[in-house]
Structure formats: C-alpha cells, structure tokens
Design an enzyme around this catalytic site. Structure first.
Site, short mmCIF file in Angstrom:
data_model
loop_
_atom_site.label_atom_id
_atom_site.label_comp_id
_atom_site.label_asym_id
_atom_site.label_seq_id
_atom_site.Cartn_x
_atom_site.Cartn_y
_atom_site.Cartn_z
CD GLU A 82 2.54 -1.68 7.78
OE1 GLU A 82 3.70 -1.46 7.19
OE2 GLU A 82 1.37 -2.46 8.08
N GLY A 94 -6.98 -6.01 4.10
CA GLY A 94 -6.46 -7.32 4.15
C GLY A 94 -7.22 -8.37 3.28
CG ASP A 130 -1.19 0.74 7.36
OD1 ASP A 130 -0.51 0.26 6.46
OD2 ASP A 130 -2.22 0.36 7.80
CE LYS A 160 0.59 -1.56 4.11
NZ LYS A 160 0.24 -2.52 5.33
CE LYS A 169 -3.76 -0.94 5.34
NZ LYS A 169 -3.87 -1.29 6.80
N GLY A 222 -2.80 -10.15 8.90
CA GLY A 222 -2.65 -11.63 9.19
C GLY A 222 -2.33 -12.45 8.28
CB VAL A 277 -7.18 -1.15 0.98
CG1 VAL A 277 -8.08 -0.53 1.69
CG2 VAL A 277 -6.29 -0.41 0.08
N1 HSE Z 1 -0.28 -2.54 10.08
C1 HSE Z 1 -1.29 -3.08 9.24
C2 HSE Z 1 -2.73 -2.94 10.33
C3 HSE Z 1 -1.38 -4.08 8.66
O1 HSE Z 1 -2.35 -2.80 11.35
O2 HSE Z 1 -3.43 -2.70 9.71
C4 HSE Z 1 -1.98 -4.56 7.30
O3 HSE Z 1 -1.71 -3.33 6.35
#
Ligand code: HSE
Length: 439
Positions: free
Chosen positions: A190, A134, A201, A105, A205, A302, A132
């Site tokens: 992350e 998961g 993050d 992303k 997204k 995950g 985006v």
């Molecule tokens: N670090 C991100 C989160 C992982 O906590 O959503 C998935 O993009």
C-alpha cells in the site's frame, strides 16, 4: 451489437490494467456477453505520467464530473483508492443512477453500510470483487457459490506484502527491512506500508469477508489485530523445528451465536495447503457446513490479476443491464434490510494453542518455575525445546514451549506473572498456533 459505456476514475496501475484487458480480450468478452464494454472516459489528476497502455487523449479528463454528467455512461469504475474523494465519487455515481465497480477495500470496510444502502435505494449494483484477494473470486464464492451454507470457519492469507515478506524471511533468511523494500518496489505494498505490516489492510478485507459470510456489519475496531513487525528470524527457525510455518492469518470461526475474528502471525503445519501459499499469493480455506472445505488461491495484488476481477464485475453488471434488471444479487449476502451488527467474541475468550519463547537464565529450577505458573493458569505444555547454546548479552538462553489448547485470558495472566520472574531477561514472545482447527 449493444455497447455498454463505462467511465474510469483513477488511471493508475489497476486502471491501466483494466483498459489493457478490455482491449486485449475485448473480442472474447464480446462473444461471451453479446455486447461490447467500452471505457468512454478516464478521469485522473495526473495526465502526464506515461501509462503502460496508450489511450486517445480525447478520452482523458481531470474532472470526474465529466463522467457523472455523461448520460451514456452507465458504469463508473472507481480506482482512486483511499477514503476521499473516492467516497464522494461513488456516492455521486450512485446518485446519478450509475452502477459502480471498485477495488476500494478500506472504503467499503469503513463506509460499506452507507454506500450499500445508497446503492440499494437507487437500485444500482456495486461490484467489488477486486477489493479482497485481488484476482481470487472471493466475493462471488461467498455471496453466491456458498449461499446455501453456514460458514463454519475461514482461515485466510489476505495480504500479499506480508506474505511476501514472511516467505522471503523464511526461505532466504533475509531480514525484514530488506524484504519490505523489495515488496514496495514490486508494487504489492500500500502507499503507506503500515497498512500492510500492521495488518490494517488484512482487517479491511476480513471485515468485508465477515459481512459476506455472516450477512452482518462489523465494527473494524472489534477485530483483534497484530501485524508482522514482531516476527523474528529466531522464531521462524524454531517454527521450522516444530514443523510449522509462520503466516499472517485472518481468521473467522463461528462459535455458537458469536464469531471469533482475529488477525495475527500464526504457526501452521508445514503440510497444510495454506503453508504452501508463498510470495504475494493470497488464499482462503473456507469451511461451509454443507460444502466442507473449499480452498481459493491466487494473486492478491498486481496490475493484470486485479484488473481481471474488475473486468469480471463489469461483465456481471453488463449482463444485468442487457436483461433490464439490477441488483439480482444483493451487495452483501442478505438483503440490506436483514443486516445487523455482528457479535464478535471477546479476544479473552478465544481458545487456541500457543508457542512461547522465554528468554531465561540457564539455571536449575527455571523450567519448573515457568511450568508451575502455566499449570496454575490451566495451561498444559505440549512440548519444550531448550538447547545448550551460548547465552546472549543479557545472559539468557531461549526456552521454547508449545501448549495444548488454552484460553487467551489464561495465557495473558500466566505470561504477566512469568515475565516478572527474576530469572527471565526479556518479554516472552508468544505466537498462536492453529493446527487441528485447520483440518
Ligand atoms: N497491499 C495489498 C497487499 C494490495 O499487499 O495485498 C492488494 O490489496
């Protein structure tokens, strides 16, 4: 049966999940596809660390070139993450005429233009469903299922780590630092957790979501962003009293020709669907002009949930390969020629409701001073809570107010003035409230 070969670069958590999923559900995928998807080579600098899935050592290489130079490999899966060498890997794969699947992303939000343009020119697909939310089919929903709609608004939770932290702080009264460590040990966070807790993050997204919803490119620096480091247990408790939960929301609202795009801790009503999105789960509440509200929910991170999205992209691309076509669906919602800069509304112009917590001396006339300034700046008070509680070390007590809809610019001017009052003993906390706009 036709075999479609893929090469994997990055044999970490999601990479291992991808290999595992193709192995475990390979028979079913073959039946659905009428072809077999085989990961032929895996490149990673670290070939020593044990992985949760065993592979033939002959498949492993430390050199990604072995994948680019293999003419049998038609799809490159980039799961390295970060900007470089991931960007060079993707551009090289495109140059060699290979399709690409990525979960990256940060890279797409920052260099999407260059990558999508290169893919269009070379006539290859870029699958990025895993980037985006998961496992949640965000990309497919916005780009395909809602293709007939004008997207009116999106209220979303796009980061699992911060949602996990806020859930545990709210449900178990745990402190921020303890819960962040838990999230890191569970593998949601992350590599640099600043990306999570400061909303970076989420901004990556939201940038991708905006470009898919409005067909336009976004300058990430223009998205207003506030993380969760300032959210205190005290505000979580006051929010409960007011009937709200605090969530880190990524918001996009169409306002005429401009789009409001902002990320910040937000109070939302307890009975809204988004308020029951807990732990590392992500969700999007999207309103299309024809569709009305659409709610997407699932695990935002995950190993296996994210691998599910990676393999879905592999299957989509394999279907194109089987039919001898490519780029049946453009990377974003418009063909690349139609992409323009998105016009984001300045933050000063947004209109929302606010929660304020003033640290005030418990003296006669304090409330009237505060409300006088708010009134002068066109801010109308909706409710006030002040409890007879012991003053803190500075001698102040919390006074909480919520407002009717007000303009951000007015709110800032009012707080600047209020925070200068001698009866206030600390900076006022303010959290935005989304209530009626969520319905
Ligand atoms: N670090 C991100 C989160 C992982 O906590 O959503 C998935 O993009």
């Amino acid at each position: 049966m036709e075999t479609i070969h893929a090469g994997l670069i990055g044999f970490g958590n999601i990479g291992s999940g991808t290999v595992k999923l193709l192995r475990e559900n390979g028979g079913l995928i073959e039946k659905r596809l009428g072809a077999r998807i085989v990961i032929k080579k895996i490149a990673d600098l670290d070939l020593k660390t044990p992985r949760p899935v065993a592979v033939d050592r002959k498949m492993l290489t430390r050199d990604a070139k072995a994948i680019f130079n293999d003419p049998e490999i038609s799809i490159v899966i980039e799961l390295v993450g970060g900007y470089e060498p991931a960007k060079s890997f993707i551009l090289e794969a495109i140059r060699q005429g290979k399709h690409v699947v990525t979960a990256n992303k940060a890279l797409l939000a920052t260099y999407g233009d260059e990558i999508f343009k290169a893919a269009e020119e070379r006539g290859v697909n870029i699958g990025f469903e895993a980037s985006v939310g998961g496992t949640i089919p965000v990309i497919k929903t916005l780009r395909e299922s809602l293709a007939a709609n004008r997207v009116r608004s999106i209220f979303s939770i796009l980061n699992g780590t911060t949602n996990y932290i806020l859930t545990k702080m709210s449900d178990e009264g745990k402190n921020y630092k303890t819960v962040l460590r838990e999230a890191q040990s569970l593998g949601f966070a992350e590599a640099d957790p600043t990306f999570d807790v400061e909303g970076i993050d989420t901004a990556h997204k939201l940038g991708i979501v905006l470009s898919l919803s409005y067909g336009k490119r976004v300058n990430l620096a223009d998205i207003y962003r506030e993380g969760i480091t300032g959210v205190s247990q005290q505000d979580i408790e006051f929010a409960k009293e007011l009937g709200y939960k605090i969530k880190l929301l990524a918001i996009a609202i169409q306002r005429g020709d401009a789009i409001e795009a902002r990320i910040h801790p937000t109070m939302i009503p307890f009975d809204h669907l988004l308020a029951s999105v807990n732990s590392n789960y992500n969700a999007l509440h999207i309103r299309g002009d024809a569709s009305g509200p659409v709610f997407l929910y699932g695990q935002g991170s995950g190993m296996m949930p994210t691998a599910s999205a990676v393999v879905a992209d592999l299957i989509d691309i394999a279907r194109d390969i089987q039919k001898g076509v490519s780029r049946r669906v453009p990377s974003r919602s418009l063909s690349e020629g139609g992409i323009e800069e998105i016009d984001l509304m300045p933050m000063d112009e947004i209109v929302t409701n606010y929660y304020f917590r003033f640290s005030a001396l418990d003296r006669p006339g304090v409330l009237s001073k505060i409300s006088g300034i708010l009134g002068k700046h066109n801010i109308s008070i909706a409710s006030v809570i002040q409890k007879g509680r012991a003053p803190d070390k500075a001698g102040s007590v919390p006074v909480v107010m919520t407002t009717h809809e007000s303009r951000e610019k007015d709110m800032r001017a009012a707080l600047k003035e209020i925070d200068r009052l001698a009866v206030l003993k600390g900076k006022t906390v303010r959290i935005r409230i989304e209530d009626d706009r969520l319905k």
